[in-house]
Design a protein around this motif. Structure first.
Motif, short mmCIF file in Angstrom:
data_model
loop_
_atom_site.label_atom_id
_atom_site.label_comp_id
_atom_site.label_asym_id
_atom_site.label_seq_id
_atom_site.Cartn_x
_atom_site.Cartn_y
_atom_site.Cartn_z
N MET A 131 0.83 -1.20 0.00
CA MET A 131 0.00 0.00 0.00
C MET A 131 0.87 1.26 0.00
O MET A 131 0.52 2.26 -0.64
CB MET A 131 -0.95 -0.01 1.20
N TYR A 132 2.00 1.22 0.67
CA TYR A 132 2.91 2.37 0.65
C TYR A 132 3.35 2.66 -0.78
O TYR A 132 3.30 3.80 -1.24
CB TYR A 132 4.13 2.11 1.55
N PHE A 133 3.81 1.61 -1.46
CA PHE A 133 4.28 1.82 -2.83
C PHE A 133 3.16 2.20 -3.79
O PHE A 133 3.37 2.96 -4.73
CB PHE A 133 5.03 0.59 -3.35
N LYS A 134 1.96 1.71 -3.53
CA LYS A 134 0.84 2.05 -4.41
C LYS A 134 0.41 3.51 -4.23
O LYS A 134 0.20 4.22 -5.20
CB LYS A 134 -0.35 1.13 -4.13
N TYR A 135 0.28 3.94 -2.98
CA TYR A 135 -0.30 5.26 -2.72
C TYR A 135 0.72 6.36 -2.48
O TYR A 135 0.43 7.53 -2.71
CB TYR A 135 -1.27 5.19 -1.54
N LEU A 136 1.92 6.04 -2.00
CA LEU A 136 2.90 7.08 -1.68
C LEU A 136 4.20 6.94 -2.46
O LEU A 136 4.97 7.90 -2.51
CB LEU A 136 3.22 7.05 -0.17
N GLY A 137 4.42 5.80 -3.03
CA GLY A 137 5.72 5.55 -3.65
C GLY A 137 5.70 5.46 -5.16
O GLY A 137 6.54 4.79 -5.74
N GLY A 138 4.76 6.05 -5.81
CA GLY A 138 4.82 6.08 -7.26
C GLY A 138 3.72 5.34 -7.99
O GLY A 138 3.72 5.28 -9.21
N GLY A 139 2.79 4.74 -7.30
CA GLY A 139 1.64 4.14 -7.96
C GLY A 139 1.80 2.70 -8.40
O GLY A 139 0.94 2.17 -9.09
N ASN A 140 2.87 2.02 -8.02
CA ASN A 140 3.05 0.61 -8.37
C ASN A 140 2.19 -0.23 -7.45
O ASN A 140 2.40 -0.29 -6.25
CB ASN A 140 4.53 0.23 -8.25
N ASP A 141 1.20 -0.93 -8.01
CA ASP A 141 0.26 -1.68 -7.17
C ASP A 141 0.50 -3.17 -7.16
O ASP A 141 -0.34 -3.94 -6.69
CB ASP A 141 -1.18 -1.38 -7.59
N ILE A 142 1.68 -3.64 -7.57
CA ILE A 142 1.92 -5.08 -7.60
C ILE A 142 1.93 -5.68 -6.20
O ILE A 142 1.48 -6.80 -5.98
CB ILE A 142 3.22 -5.42 -8.36
N GLY A 143 2.43 -4.93 -5.20
CA GLY A 143 2.44 -5.44 -3.82
C GLY A 143 1.05 -5.67 -3.30
O GLY A 143 0.78 -6.69 -2.64
N VAL A 144 0.13 -4.76 -3.59
CA VAL A 144 -1.26 -4.92 -3.16
C VAL A 144 -1.91 -6.07 -3.92
O VAL A 144 -2.66 -6.86 -3.35
CB VAL A 144 -2.05 -3.60 -3.35
N ALA A 145 -1.59 -6.18 -5.21
CA ALA A 145 -2.16 -7.26 -6.01
C ALA A 145 -1.70 -8.63 -5.52
O ALA A 145 -2.46 -9.60 -5.57
CB ALA A 145 -1.78 -7.08 -7.48
N ILE A 146 -0.49 -8.71 -5.01
CA ILE A 146 0.03 -9.99 -4.51
C ILE A 146 -0.44 -10.24 -3.08
O ILE A 146 -0.98 -11.30 -2.77
CB ILE A 146 1.58 -10.01 -4.57
N PHE A 147 -0.22 -9.27 -2.19
CA PHE A 147 -0.50 -9.50 -0.77
C PHE A 147 -1.97 -9.34 -0.39
O PHE A 147 -2.40 -9.86 0.63
CB PHE A 147 0.38 -8.61 0.10
N GLY A 148 -2.75 -8.64 -1.20
CA GLY A 148 -4.17 -8.48 -0.89
C GLY A 148 -4.90 -9.81 -0.78
O GLY A 148 -5.52 -10.12 0.26
N PRO A 149 -4.85 -10.66 -1.81
CA PRO A 149 -5.53 -11.96 -1.72
C PRO A 149 -4.92 -12.89 -0.67
O PRO A 149 -5.64 -13.64 0.00
CB PRO A 149 -5.35 -12.55 -3.12
N ILE A 150 -3.59 -12.82 -0.52
CA ILE A 150 -2.94 -13.66 0.50
C ILE A 150 -3.44 -13.26 1.88
O ILE A 150 -3.80 -14.10 2.71
CB ILE A 150 -1.41 -13.54 0.40
N HIS A 151 -3.46 -11.96 2.12
CA HIS A 151 -3.93 -11.47 3.42
C HIS A 151 -5.41 -11.83 3.64
O HIS A 151 -5.80 -12.23 4.74
CB HIS A 151 -3.73 -9.96 3.55
N GLY A 152 -6.21 -11.69 2.61
CA GLY A 152 -7.63 -12.04 2.73
C GLY A 152 -7.83 -13.50 3.11
O GLY A 152 -8.65 -13.82 3.98
N ALA A 153 -7.07 -14.38 2.47
CA ALA A 153 -7.19 -15.82 2.79
C ALA A 153 -6.71 -16.10 4.21
O ALA A 153 -7.34 -16.87 4.95
CB ALA A 153 -6.39 -16.63 1.78
N LEU A 154 -5.60 -15.48 4.61
CA LEU A 154 -5.09 -15.71 5.96
C LEU A 154 -5.99 -15.08 7.02
O LEU A 154 -6.11 -15.62 8.13
CB LEU A 154 -3.66 -15.19 6.08
N PHE A 155 -6.64 -13.99 6.69
CA PHE A 155 -7.62 -13.37 7.58
C PHE A 155 -8.75 -14.36 7.87
O PHE A 155 -9.13 -14.58 9.02
CB PHE A 155 -8.15 -12.09 6.94
N MET A 156 -9.26 -14.97 6.81
CA MET A 156 -10.35 -15.95 6.99
C MET A 156 -9.86 -17.19 7.74
O MET A 156 -10.56 -17.72 8.60
CB MET A 156 -10.93 -16.35 5.63
N ALA A 157 -8.65 -17.64 7.43
CA ALA A 157 -8.08 -18.80 8.12
C ALA A 157 -7.89 -18.50 9.61
O ALA A 157 -8.12 -19.36 10.46
CB ALA A 157 -6.75 -19.20 7.48
#
Length: 117
Positions: free
Chosen positions: A26-52
């Motif tokens: 989220m830092y890199f997406k919103y403050l570090g130049g707009g690269n959203d690959i970190g959110v695209a990778i960690f978003g679903p992983i975090h969602g699955a682990l949240f449910m687990a």
């Protein structure tokens, strides 16, 4: 340590690590130049682990007869970043205290289950 608490512990730690990845993304997406690959990778992983994590809390609460308050605290700890680490520490501390209370002191007879006759 019972298998369910081992699983709970692994999931709680993994959920906190996924929070770290998501926050960095989220830092890199919103403050570090707009690269959203970190959110695209960690978003679903975090969602699955949240449910687990929530499932692990429910299962452990059921198997260890946690009071409703403890169950609610565990569920609420799934929301703030890294709070699952605090709750894991709380659960493990309680487990160790309970386990140590069941171990007889040196020279003391082991506690035996008594059957109602």
């Amino acid at each position: 340590m019972p298998l369910d608490l081992k699983i709970f512990r692994v999931v709680a730690i993994a959920e906190a690590c996924s929070w770290a990845g998501l926050l960095i993304g989220m830092y890199f997406k919103y403050l570090g130049g707009g690269n959203d690959i970190g959110v695209a990778i960690f978003g679903p992983i975090h969602g699955a682990l949240f449910m687990a994590y929530l499932l692990a809390v429910l299962v452990s609460a059921r198997l260890h007869s946690w009071p409703l308050k403890e169950l609610l605290i565990g569920g609420i700890c799934s929301v703030p970043p890294f709070a699952t680490l605090w709750f894991d520490h709380r659960v493990m501390k309680r487990f160790r205290a309970q386990r140590d209370a069941d171990v007889p002191a040196p020279g003391e007879e082991p506690k035996r289950a008594t059957a109602d006759v």
